[in-house]
Design a protein around this motif. Structure first.
Motif, PDB file in Angstrom:
ATOM      1  N   CYS A 182       1.139  -1.223   0.005  1.00 15.46           N
ATOM      2  CA  CYS A 182      -0.081  -0.045   0.010  1.00 15.46           C
ATOM      3  C   CYS A 182       0.809   1.193   0.005  1.00 15.46           C
ATOM      4  CB  CYS A 182      -0.846   0.070   1.178  1.00 15.46           C
ATOM      5  SG  CYS A 182      -2.535  -0.838   1.021  1.00 15.46           S
ATOM      6  N   ARG A 183       1.893   1.299   1.049  1.00 16.53           N
ATOM      7  CA  ARG A 183       2.730   2.469   0.584  1.00 16.53           C
ATOM      8  C   ARG A 183       3.387   2.680  -0.500  1.00 16.53           C
ATOM      9  NH1 ARG A 183       5.585  -0.249   5.322  1.00 16.53           N
ATOM     10  NH2 ARG A 183       7.410   0.066   4.020  1.00 16.53           N
ATOM     11  N   SER A 184       3.776   1.621  -1.193  1.00 19.68           N
ATOM     12  CA  SER A 184       4.407   1.712  -2.612  1.00 19.68           C
ATOM     13  C   SER A 184       3.344   2.407  -3.444  1.00 19.68           C
ATOM     14  CB  SER A 184       5.033   0.363  -3.212  1.00 19.68           C
ATOM     15  OG  SER A 184       6.081   0.091  -2.316  1.00 19.68           O
ATOM     16  N   TRP A 185       2.253   1.714  -3.193  1.00 16.85           N
ATOM     17  CA  TRP A 185       1.222   2.110  -4.298  1.00 16.85           C
ATOM     18  C   TRP A 185       0.729   3.512  -4.061  1.00 16.85           C
ATOM     19  CZ3 TRP A 185      -1.074   0.932  -8.559  1.00 16.85           C
ATOM     20  CH2 TRP A 185      -2.342   1.468  -9.014  1.00 16.85           C
ATOM     21  N   SER A 186       0.736   3.941  -3.125  1.00 17.43           N
ATOM     22  CA  SER A 186       0.189   5.170  -2.624  1.00 17.43           C
ATOM     23  C   SER A 186       1.159   6.307  -2.607  1.00 17.43           C
ATOM     24  CB  SER A 186      -0.631   5.291  -1.107  1.00 17.43           C
ATOM     25  OG  SER A 186       0.407   5.126  -0.029  1.00 17.43           O
ATOM     26  N   ALA A 187       2.446   5.924  -2.843  1.00 15.36           N
ATOM     27  CA  ALA A 187       3.391   6.857  -2.590  1.00 15.36           C
ATOM     28  C   ALA A 187       3.605   7.767  -1.386  1.00 15.36           C
ATOM     29  CB  ALA A 187       3.753   7.771  -3.905  1.00 15.36           C
ATOM     30  N   GLY A 188       3.129   7.085  -0.420  1.00 15.75           N
ATOM     31  CA  GLY A 188       2.972   7.531   0.979  1.00 15.75           C
ATOM     32  C   GLY A 188       3.367   6.795   1.960  1.00 15.75           C
ATOM     33  N   PRO A 189       3.841   7.215   3.431  1.00 14.93           N
ATOM     34  CA  PRO A 189       4.083   6.324   4.555  1.00 14.93           C
ATOM     35  C   PRO A 189       2.958   5.660   4.888  1.00 14.93           C
ATOM     36  CG  PRO A 189       3.890   8.697   5.247  1.00 14.93           C
ATOM     37  CD  PRO A 189       3.872   8.867   3.535  1.00 14.93           C
ATOM     38  N   VAL A 190       1.623   5.872   4.490  1.00  4.91           N
ATOM     39  CA  VAL A 190       0.415   5.052   5.008  1.00  4.91           C
ATOM     40  C   VAL A 190      -0.699   5.271   4.234  1.00  4.91           C
ATOM     41  CG1 VAL A 190      -0.297   6.994   6.576  1.00  4.91           C
ATOM     42  CG2 VAL A 190      -0.684   4.772   7.298  1.00  4.91           C
ATOM     43  N   ASN A 191      -1.416   4.334   3.987  1.00  3.15           N
ATOM     44  CA  ASN A 191      -2.732   4.416   3.122  1.00  3.15           C
ATOM     45  C   ASN A 191      -3.955   4.438   3.985  1.00  3.15           C
ATOM     46  OD1 ASN A 191      -3.837   4.262   0.459  1.00  3.15           O
ATOM     47  ND2 ASN A 191      -4.658   2.330   0.963  1.00  3.15           N
ATOM     48  N   ALA A 192      -4.711   5.649   3.639  1.00  2.00           N
ATOM     49  CA  ALA A 192      -6.006   5.635   4.287  1.00  2.00           C
ATOM     50  C   ALA A 192      -7.022   4.849   3.538  1.00  2.00           C
ATOM     51  CB  ALA A 192      -6.537   7.031   4.566  1.00  2.00           C
ATOM     52  N   PHE A 193      -7.827   3.984   3.997  1.00  2.00           N
ATOM     53  CA  PHE A 193      -8.990   3.015   3.438  1.00  2.00           C
ATOM     54  C   PHE A 193     -10.331   3.314   3.848  1.00  2.00           C
ATOM     55  CE2 PHE A 193      -7.254   0.143   6.611  1.00  2.00           C
ATOM     56  CZ  PHE A 193      -8.314  -0.490   7.173  1.00  2.00           C
ATOM     57  N   THR A 194     -11.134   3.310   2.971  1.00  2.00           N
ATOM     58  CA  THR A 194     -12.712   3.073   3.320  1.00  2.00           C
ATOM     59  C   THR A 194     -13.243   1.850   2.600  1.00  2.00           C
ATOM     60  OG1 THR A 194     -13.455   4.544   1.370  1.00  2.00           O
ATOM     61  CG2 THR A 194     -12.764   5.438   3.478  1.00  2.00           C
ATOM     62  N   LEU A 195     -13.714   0.846   3.359  1.00  2.00           N
ATOM     63  CA  LEU A 195     -13.941  -0.256   2.978  1.00  2.00           C
ATOM     64  C   LEU A 195     -15.692  -0.578   2.891  1.00  2.00           C
ATOM     65  CD1 LEU A 195     -11.930  -2.864   4.888  1.00  2.00           C
ATOM     66  CD2 LEU A 195     -11.353  -1.951   2.735  1.00  2.00           C
ATOM     67  N   TRP A 196     -16.078  -0.905   1.458  1.00  2.00           N
ATOM     68  CA  TRP A 196     -17.589  -0.990   1.170  1.00  2.00           C
ATOM     69  C   TRP A 196     -17.886  -2.148   0.710  1.00  2.00           C
ATOM     70  CZ3 TRP A 196     -19.957   3.800   2.160  1.00  2.00           C
ATOM     71  CH2 TRP A 196     -19.066   4.988   2.580  1.00  2.00           C
ATOM     72  N   PRO A 197     -19.259  -2.519   1.028  1.00  2.00           N
ATOM     73  CA  PRO A 197     -19.729  -3.879   0.170  1.00  2.00           C
ATOM     74  C   PRO A 197     -19.643  -3.384  -1.377  1.00  2.00           C
ATOM     75  CG  PRO A 197     -21.056  -3.263   1.947  1.00  2.00           C
ATOM     76  CD  PRO A 197     -20.118  -2.147   1.830  1.00  2.00           C
ATOM     77  N   PRO A 198     -19.336  -4.366  -2.203  1.00  2.00           N
ATOM     78  CA  PRO A 198     -19.216  -3.792  -3.525  1.00  2.00           C
ATOM     79  C   PRO A 198     -20.558  -3.548  -4.208  1.00  2.00           C
ATOM     80  CG  PRO A 198     -17.942  -6.107  -3.244  1.00  2.00           C
ATOM     81  CD  PRO A 198     -18.965  -5.603  -1.998  1.00  2.00           C
ATOM     82  N   GLU A 199     -21.755  -3.974  -3.708  1.00  2.00           N
ATOM     83  CA  GLU A 199     -22.884  -3.382  -4.401  1.00  2.00           C
ATOM     84  C   GLU A 199     -23.207  -1.739  -3.923  1.00  2.00           C
ATOM     85  OE1 GLU A 199     -23.975  -5.469  -0.386  1.00  2.00           O
ATOM     86  OE2 GLU A 199     -22.434  -6.022  -2.224  1.00  2.00           O
ATOM     87  N   LYS A 200     -22.393  -1.163  -3.000  1.00  2.00           N
ATOM     88  CA  LYS A 200     -22.476   0.049  -2.485  1.00  2.00           C
ATOM     89  C   LYS A 200     -21.328   0.866  -3.272  1.00  2.00           C
ATOM     90  CE  LYS A 200     -25.760  -0.922   0.412  1.00  2.00           C
ATOM     91  NZ  LYS A 200     -26.840  -0.397   0.291  1.00  2.00           N
ATOM     92  N   VAL A 201     -20.710   0.485  -4.193  1.00  2.00           N
ATOM     93  CA  VAL A 201     -19.796   1.290  -4.946  1.00  2.00           C
ATOM     94  C   VAL A 201     -20.053   1.281  -6.504  1.00  2.00           C
ATOM     95  CG1 VAL A 201     -17.431   1.375  -5.683  1.00  2.00           C
ATOM     96  CG2 VAL A 201     -18.057   0.408  -3.217  1.00  2.00           C
ATOM     97  N   ARG A 202     -20.214   2.386  -6.979  1.00  2.00           N
ATOM     98  CA  ARG A 202     -20.797   2.518  -8.408  1.00  2.00           C
ATOM     99  C   ARG A 202     -19.885   3.648  -9.185  1.00  2.00           C
ATOM    100  NH1 ARG A 202     -25.113   5.332 -11.458  1.00  2.00           N
ATOM    101  NH2 ARG A 202     -25.169   6.757  -9.559  1.00  2.00           N
ATOM    102  N   ILE A 203     -19.284   2.960 -10.398  1.00  2.00           N
ATOM    103  CA  ILE A 203     -18.753   3.921 -11.145  1.00  2.00           C
ATOM    104  C   ILE A 203     -19.759   4.756 -12.135  1.00  2.00           C
ATOM    105  CG2 ILE A 203     -16.877   3.973 -13.199  1.00  2.00           C
ATOM    106  CD1 ILE A 203     -15.890   3.000 -10.371  1.00  2.00           C
ATOM    107  N   VAL A 204     -19.681   6.089 -11.800  1.00  2.00           N
ATOM    108  CA  VAL A 204     -20.824   6.683 -12.594  1.00  2.00           C
ATOM    109  C   VAL A 204     -20.510   7.188 -13.820  1.00  2.00           C
ATOM    110  CG1 VAL A 204     -22.041   7.238 -10.414  1.00  2.00           C
ATOM    111  CG2 VAL A 204     -20.545   8.781 -11.112  1.00  2.00           C
TER     112      VAL A 204
END
Length: 144
Positions: free
Chosen positions: A35-57
């Motif tokens: 996550c640190r490598s991916w985010s290019a930061g020392p820590v990654n802040a996440f929010t976890l959702w049920p997949p059906e509650k996430v929509r690409i609009v």
């Protein structure tokens, strides 16, 4: 946690727009090297959702992904490279990066993979060595 409505976000260039609704399953910080490598930061802040509650609009055709391991499919905008989300198929949740949802009142509940931290955080939250047992971890807590 009470239902908090819906929140919108977009990638860096705005080609991809996302909406989440209802309650996040969890919010917190990941300290793993991936996550640190991916985010290019020392820590990654996440929010976890049920997949059906996430929509690409908008801009689903602009999303591309990479799966480094079985637990994560990281997705970003192919136009600007802006990170959008991380699907966790084995756990049945989707991580929408906290920075993607600027109006969401971010309230971290825990730290995961704290054994790998490069930025110790004294905030009184549980610090899991790896993950809680529900996500295949030991559930072992670490001191701040």
């Amino acid at each position: 946690m009470a239902a908090i409505g819906s929140f919108h976000g977009q990638c860096f260039c705005g080609a991809v727009e996302i909406e989440v609704s209802g309650d996040p399953a969890a919010m917190g910080y990941c300290h793993c090297s991936s996550c640190r490598s991916w985010s290019a930061g020392p820590v990654n802040a996440f929010t976890l959702w049920p997949p059906e509650k996430v929509r690409i609009v908008k801009g689903a055709d602009n999303l591309v992904g990479y799966q480094k391991n079985p637990t994560s499919v990281r997705k970003w905008c192919k136009a600007c490279g802006g990170h959008v989300l991380n699907e966790h198929p084995l756990w049945g949740v989707t991580d929408v990066y906290a920075a993607m949802l600027p109006a969401l009142p971010f309230k971290a509940m825990l730290h995961v993979n704290y054994q790998e931290t490069v930025l110790p955080m004294k905030d009184g939250l549980p610090k899991y060595r790896d993950f809680p047992p529900a996500f295949g971890g030991t559930g072992e807590l670490m001191a701040e």
